[in-house]
Write an enzyme that holds these catalytic residues in place. Structure first.
Site: not given
Lengths: 413, 401
Positions: A174-176
């Site tokens: 999700i961060d990436a």
């Protein structure tokens, strides 16, 4: 040196932190941009110390394997931004740069005298691209977050669960994904500047970067006033559509059938069993209504085979079937090996590492891994001397005053 | 308004794109360019993009013009029909390619060659053309012709195994909701395309991009997926799945009074804030079973909004569950005008999500709703390709469009 990526000549200053910011800059570095990571020794990027996604902690700021994976191809300038002389150094670098990126809480850069209005006085066509949990405007603009909070707030957690299980948070992906959106936004601004000569400020919200993946669910609510519920591994229309157990312990294969043609191919690959002739399975609607029974029949077949046997048999017939790969399988897989997805590189403090190459193959301006993540301050002297034109005595003075830092000497073996 | 429409008001003004895409990944890649002002023409077979046959539909009545999935992925594009099964259709495709900067396509490897339009030939004809190929497994390697839908790619990219955390136990690995693998594939390909477009703007030269959706899914977990070869290959045989999440009992989502929340108190000051929030005894410096119990009890006594706002007021990263309905109601998203109304002839006006970014000089703009099937045939074939109405009718009669 091999042919360089399409962003050769673009210089990016990276004030990123954790994953969403740094990974966005890494994607630009994969594409050939020169990315200088601006870090302090007092509060270095926390990926140098720990990773929430992998659960690892690191003793030494230069030995984080996670930091390495998320900051490939960059240079590092270690500078104390609480010292006005440090800010002056950075301002001079801004004048030589194309894009300034980061994801500290909104307002931090303004307090340092490095807000967008400050930067564009230094360089009128500068692009400033800033990412934060909720964006730099609106009532929640100061909120802080990490991948798990973006997943839940962005709506994807609700869709990623079994109907009877808690919402899942997915993972560092999700961060990436937010970082990938960050790179996209910077590239949009770069393309605009190329044709107009104008820079701009771009405000990225990690929550919104995830919320766009629920677009069809939002429209469904608007159309029919119905909240799309979690489906687990099922689909609203396709059947079969699930994850089936295979012969070996904890191995699985995904199978999805959309059309009658694919259904006939599946039945053929299974050897035309009697149950498949059931008229209830003749049309897609019937298959979907009786999908649980269908799944039991398929499971009886997949349990007799390894995941790779099942994939080969079904794909040969034209059926979408792929194992649910774990880390080991995906590394050892003949396809990822044939495409060279994993490559070796040497990191000065970690040693030899296997890393994943960029996710695209560009024919004429290849994206590539050209360097490991930098040691903290690895390029301080080079940047001050070769970019800013400082003399050796001036650099030595700044170091002595604690404005900039060289890397910490490596630990003895 | 005049200002907003001035030259340069769109980031990709003047860029022409041809999309030959179906379902999610390639259409999403093209939508990301269309949203920023590229002139995108979507090529559909006469039967339409299969996304038109996927629901959900307006009032649940199957209708190729009201699929929410199709409407969302194809806003801001023009749409034409073209039958590539016939030679006259393929000739038109080649003519269209002469007009554009970018060709986004998701044909199975080998199909362009079968059509007599091999990439090498296209690149020779149009040296400035960027061809973005988006396929499940890329254009080389043993799986290049393998078929895959979203579920296959999410798991084939290694993420399904990671989503199965402790809460799911031995249940099967779980699929990311709502076409997540395909969205990530389209987003990743758009990044590469914009990189190539920048280079093309400087040099005039195009190139070919081989974008594998599997690799896009894998790339997002690069730090976790590479742990196997780096840490256990050759010694232990247990494959690592995803790691733990944060400190002790706060991993994953936690139930509260009216739903689900997550708290990610990763740093020491955040942990201290959390302890203050739940009224923990002084000196609670690290997690203990007693503190976990206290936390659970506190969460059970508070609502999602109380927890979210209470935590954020103390700089503790927190999240609460948002369904599609909650997203539409979010005060933050509303204040940022994240949803914009777009009118459509069959569904009326609906609130569409815009983008994860706000560009100060080139804002997101709704230009047109998703095209009706073949809506812009006249505009494109008569405009771009200078065909007359009579010729257009002849092409239609011959089954070319």
């Amino acid at each position: 040196m091999a042919a360089a990526g399409p962003l050769q000549g673009v210089r990016v200053l990276d004030f990123g932190w954790a994953w969403a910011g740094p990974y966005g800059c890494t994607l630009l570095a994969f594409l050939g941009a020169e990315v200088i990571k601006i870090e302090g020794q007092k509060r270095p990027d926390y990926s140098r110390r720990m990773s929430m996604t992998t659960g690892q902690t690191f003793d030494n700021l230069d030995q984080s394997t996670v930091f390495n994976d998320m900051n490939l191809n960059k240079e590092s300038l270690a500078v104390d931004l609480s010292n006005p002389k440090g800010v002056t150094m950075v301002k001079r670098l801004v004048g030589l740069s194309d894009v300034v990126m980061g994801n500290m809480r909104p307002g931090v850069m303004d307090r340092l005298g490095l807000g967008y209005d400050d930067l564009r006085r230094l360089k009128p066509d500068i692009i400033m691209c800033w990412s934060s949990a909720a964006g730099s405007t609106g009532p929640y603009r100061g909120h802080v977050g990490y991948a798990p909070t973006f997943a839940l707030l962005g709506g994807i957690s609700h869709l990623t669960r079994y109907p009877d299980s808690p919402p899942t948070l997915l993972s560092g992906s999700i961060d990436a994904a937010s970082g990938t959106t960050f790179a996209l936004a910077a590239l949009l601004a770069l393309n605009h500047r190329l044709r107009t000569g104008r820079g701009q400020f771009v405000d990225v919200s990690s929550t919104e970067a995830i919320a766009v993946f629920s677009g069809h669910a939002v429209l469904e609510y608007a159309l029919n006033h119905r909240v799309q519920g979690p489906l687990g591994n099922e689909d609203e229309a396709m059947a079969p559509h699930n994850v089936y157990p295979c012969q070996d312990d904890d191995t699985w294969i995904t199978i999805a059938v959309a059309t009658d043609q694919e259904w006939r191919a599946l039945v053929g690959a299974l050897g035309g069993p009697g149950w498949a002739q059931d008229p209830r399975f003749a049309a897609s609607q019937g298959r979907w209504l009786h999908r649980q029974e269908l799944d039991r029949h398929l499971e009886a077949w997949t349990r007799q085979r390894t995941d790779h046997e099942a994939m080969a048999l079904l794909q040969a017939a034209g059926v979408a079937a792929v194992p649910s790969f774990n880390n080991r399988q995906i590394y050892e897989d003949p396809h990822t090996q044939a495409r060279g997805v994993f490559t070796k590189m040497r990191h000065p403090a970690i040693g030899e590492r296997i890393v994943m190459r960029p996710p695209w193959l560009l024919s004429d301006t290849p994206a590539a891994i050209t360097a490991p993540a930098p040691l903290l301050g690895q390029h301080t002297a080079h940047i001050l001397r070769d970019l800013l034109g400082l003399t050796e005595p001036a650099i030595a003075e700044l170091k002595a005053e604690g404005v900039v830092y060289d890397p910490t000497p490596p630990l003895p073996d | 308004m005049a200002d907003a429409l001035a030259r340069g008001a769109d980031a990709l003004e003047g860029i022409k794109v041809l999309e030959l895409g179906s379902l999610v990944a390639a259409p999403y890649c093209a939508k990301l360019l269309a949203d920023m002002g590229a002139e995108v023409v979507k090529v559909e077979p006469p039967a339409g993009d299969p996304a038109r046959a996927r629901g959900p539909f307006f009032k649940d009545l199957p209708d190729p013009e009201t699929s929410a999935l199709y409407l969302y992925l194809n806003t801001n594009k023009r749409g034409i029909t073209l039958n590539l099964e016939v030679a006259s259709g393929r000739a038109l495709l080649q003519e269209l390619l002469a007009q554009v900067d970018v060709f986004i396509e998701d044909t199975p490897p080998g199909r362009l060659e079968e059509w007599g339009l091999p990439l090498a030939h296209l690149r020779q004809l149009y040296p400035g053309l960027i061809v973005t190929s988006i396929t499940p497994f890329g254009r080389t390697g043993p799986y290049r012709r393998y078929r895959a839908y979203d579920i296959n790619l999410f798991h084939g990219g290694g993420q399904g195994f990671m989503v199965r955390n402790d809460a799911l136990g031995k249940r099967p690995p779980l699929t990311g909701g709502g076409y997540l693998a395909e969205f990530d594939g389209g987003l990743s390909a758009a990044v590469a395309t914009l990189g190539a477009l920048y280079h093309q703007g400087l040099t005039g030269l195009g190139q070919h991009l081989d974008c594998s959706i599997q690799e896009a899914v894998m790339a997002l977990e690069r730090a976790t997926l590479t742990r196997y070869p780096n840490e256990v290959a050759g010694s232990a045989t247990t494959p690592l799945s995803a790691g733990s999440r944060g400190r002790s009992g706060m991993s994953g989502t936690q139930p509260c009074k009216d739903g689900w929340v997550t708290i990610a108190a990763l740093e020491e000051h955040q942990w201290a804030g959390l302890m203050k929030l739940i009224g923990a005894p002084p000196g609670s410096l690290r997690p203990t079973p007693e503190l976990d119990e206290l936390l659970r009890a506190w969460l059970a006594a508070h609502t999602m909004d109380e927890i979210y706002h209470g935590a954020e007021a103390l700089s503790v990263p927190a999240g609460r569950l948002h369904t599609s309905k909650d997203l539409l109601a979010s005060a933050q998203l509303q204040a940022r005008e994240f949803f914009q109304s777009i009118d459509h002839p069959r569904t009326g006006a609906l609130p569409y999500p815009t983008a994860g970014y706000r560009m100060s000089a080139t804002p997101w703009r709704a230009r047109r709703p998703a095209p009706l099937l073949g809506q812009h045939n006249t505009e494109v074939y008569c405009g771009w390709l200078q065909r007359s109405q009579v010729e257009l009718t002849r092409l239609a009669d011959a089954g070319a469009i």
